[in-house]
Design a protein around this motif. Sequence first.
Motif, PDB file in Angstrom:
ATOM      1  N   ILE A 142       0.778  -1.215  -0.370  1.00 21.71           N
ATOM      2  CA  ILE A 142      -0.492  -0.046  -0.162  1.00 21.71           C
ATOM      3  C   ILE A 142       1.127   0.975  -0.107  1.00 21.71           C
ATOM      4  O   ILE A 142       0.369   2.449  -0.575  1.00 21.71           O
ATOM      5  N   PHE A 143       2.027   1.266   0.738  1.00 19.99           N
ATOM      6  CA  PHE A 143       2.953   1.989   1.023  1.00 19.99           C
ATOM      7  C   PHE A 143       3.434   2.441  -0.374  1.00 19.99           C
ATOM      8  O   PHE A 143       3.992   3.812  -0.635  1.00 19.99           O
ATOM      9  N   LYS A 190       0.876   1.296  -3.576  1.00 19.54           N
ATOM     10  CA  LYS A 190      -0.343   1.405  -4.390  1.00 19.54           C
ATOM     11  C   LYS A 190      -1.552   3.547  -3.779  1.00 19.54           C
ATOM     12  O   LYS A 190      -2.189   3.522  -4.722  1.00 19.54           O
ATOM     13  N   LEU A 191      -0.311   4.103  -2.648  1.00 20.82           N
ATOM     14  CA  LEU A 191      -1.332   4.640  -2.101  1.00 20.82           C
ATOM     15  C   LEU A 191      -0.786   5.775  -2.845  1.00 20.82           C
ATOM     16  O   LEU A 191      -1.956   6.922  -2.893  1.00 20.82           O
ATOM     17  N   SER A 192      -0.252   6.092  -4.208  1.00 16.57           N
ATOM     18  CA  SER A 192      -0.206   7.079  -4.471  1.00 16.57           C
ATOM     19  C   SER A 192      -1.512   7.332  -5.883  1.00 16.57           C
ATOM     20  O   SER A 192      -1.771   8.323  -6.012  1.00 16.57           O
ATOM     21  N   PHE A 241      -7.596   5.347  -2.571  1.00 13.65           N
ATOM     22  CA  PHE A 241      -7.954   4.318  -2.827  1.00 13.65           C
ATOM     23  C   PHE A 241      -9.087   3.189  -4.304  1.00 13.65           C
ATOM     24  O   PHE A 241      -8.682   1.736  -3.633  1.00 13.65           O
ATOM     25  N   TYR A 252      -5.683   1.435  -4.078  1.00 12.46           N
ATOM     26  CA  TYR A 252      -5.020   0.192  -2.352  1.00 12.46           C
ATOM     27  C   TYR A 252      -6.977  -0.657  -1.941  1.00 12.46           C
ATOM     28  O   TYR A 252      -6.132  -1.624  -0.566  1.00 12.46           O
TER      29      TYR A 252
END
Length: 130
Positions: free
Chosen positions: A81-82, A85-87, A90, A99
């Motif tokens: 996620i960090f 995917k975070l960028s 959701f 994410y």
Amino acid sequence: MQNIGSTILRVVLGLIFAAHGLQKFQGGISNIAGYFDSIGIPGFMAYLVAIIELIGGIAIILGFATRLVGALLTIVMVVAIFTAKLSVGFIGADGLAGYEFDLALGAIALYFALSGASDYSLDAKLFNKK
């Protein structure tokens, strides 16, 4: 009934992770290693992640070392996620997955890290514990 629900959840989680780990090897683990390098993670970690997903997925299906494997899978999802995917957000954007799926898998893995397997598991049979 809770043991049955927990067992179903554990088996489904294990199937998802085992399939993703297998896919990483079948799809060319060197490609995954290159992607890891491109986002600032050492490429060799792709092998570690794939092994955790494949072997860990099988272990979760069987209910073996459930707390340990649940913790490892939680870590894999938090890092995913960090770092990747975070960028994207959701839900995701521009055809890229967000994410939300990783968050759900991480939460389920965390559940098993905290609670262990149900009575229908190798952990329960071998070690007489949940």
